[in-house]
Design an enzyme around this catalytic site. Structure first.
Site: not given
Length: 322
Positions: A14, A246
């Site tokens: 995303d 991340h």
């Protein structure tokens, strides 16, 4: 010595500033053969995620990599989506507003693309899931053999030893679709989960970002510009002059799992209430007397430790490379 073939990877994504880092890291890694990108919502809406994925493939000169668009909402069609534009900018790429991509997504729906590739290369495909697990859960529901045919699923998700980053209970990707996450965690696939208790240990300082901006790497200036917005968010939200890595950390786990240690157990996700999206990890050897939703569920691997310095350095090395 026999040559080891690159690992076939599909990135479910995303994009997202740290997604962009992870995708470009994968393109810079000869150990990985990116055979497709599938898109989901989270940092941006799914349609924008598709445009950003196409843009990143063009930026890398990898227009040959198919991009397949996924679901526009959560698996059960939740009316309200959580879009993290306050973290990644309204365009998902730090408000750098790149030009529209010249290429287009393929016609195949992302869950169908995942099933197609897993059936084409049984046992060989690693899916690196960087957003909510909606596309993967749909693939599990559509094809009962999917979980056993996929080589591995490496997931960025959950908060196993720290509070969440959406609220004290929940991490963003799991919170984005708790039902989908629970389906995937207990589907029986070979799964490695990288929680934010791991990724909060892997970061670039302000100096690292300045090094990125000064480098002559293929993507370094691009990522430096995109990361300014991301760094401002970290300063305001965490009061740190640094950014958490991340998604690229999760990509490193797919490339070199030896940089992590893991424990095995059952992971379930809270579906409702104030702790919706909470990930609970049972890695005890206790045999519970009562029959419950925890009984006879497949175990998965959860990352417990990380060689944070090496992971951070490896990401930096690859992303400032020519």
């Amino acid at each position: 010595m026999a040559l080891v073939s690159p690992k076939k990877v599909i990135i479910d994504t995303d994009p997202g500033i740290d997604d962009a880092m992870a995708i470009l890291f994968a393109f810079q890694s000869p150990e990985l053969d990116v055979i497709g990108l599938t898109t989901t919502y989270g940092n941006v809406k799914t349609t924008m995620a598709t445009n950003n994925a196409l843009h990143l493939c063009e930026l890398a000169g990898r227009e040959d990599v198919p991009v397949s668009q996924g679901l526009l909402t959560s698996l059960r069609g939740a009316a309200k989506e959580r879009i993290a534009d306050f973290v990644h900018g309204s365009d998902g790429l730090g408000n750098t507003y790149p030009p529209p991509p010249k290429t287009k997504a393929i016609d195949t729906f992302a869950p169908d693309f995942l099933i197609e590739k897993v059936n084409q290369y049984p046992g060989e495909v690693t899916i690196v899931a960087l957003g909510p697990l909606t596309n993967l859960a749909k693939a599990v529901e559509l094809d009962p053999t999917f979980a056993k045919k996929v080589g591995q699923i490496v997931i960025l998700g959950g908060a196993f030893a720290v509070n969440g980053n959406v609220n004290p209970a929940a991490e963003a990707n799991v919170f984005g679709d708790p039902e989908a996450a629970d389906i995937v965690f207990i589907c029986g696939a070979n799964i490695l989960v990288i929680g934010i208790d791991i990724t909060h240990q892997v970061y670039w300082t302000g100096k690292d970002l300045e090094d990125l901006g000064r480098a002559n790497g293929r993507f370094s200036k691009y990522l430096y510009d995109a990361s300014k917005f991301y760094a401002d968010y970290h300063q305001s939200a965490y009061d740190i002059n640094a950014i958490y890595l991340h998604d690229p950390t999760t990509m490193v786990a797919a490339l070199d799992p030896s940089l992590f240690t893991t424990a095995e157990g059952v992971v379930r996700v809270q579906q409702e209430g104030i702790c919706r999206g909470l990930t609970l990890f049972n890695n005890t050897k206790k045999k519970f007397h009562e029959v419950s939703e925890w009984c006879n569920k497949p175990k998965i691997k959860v990352a417990i430790t990380v060689d944070a310095d090496r992971v951070s350095s490896l990401i930096k090395e690859r992303l400032i490379a020519p």
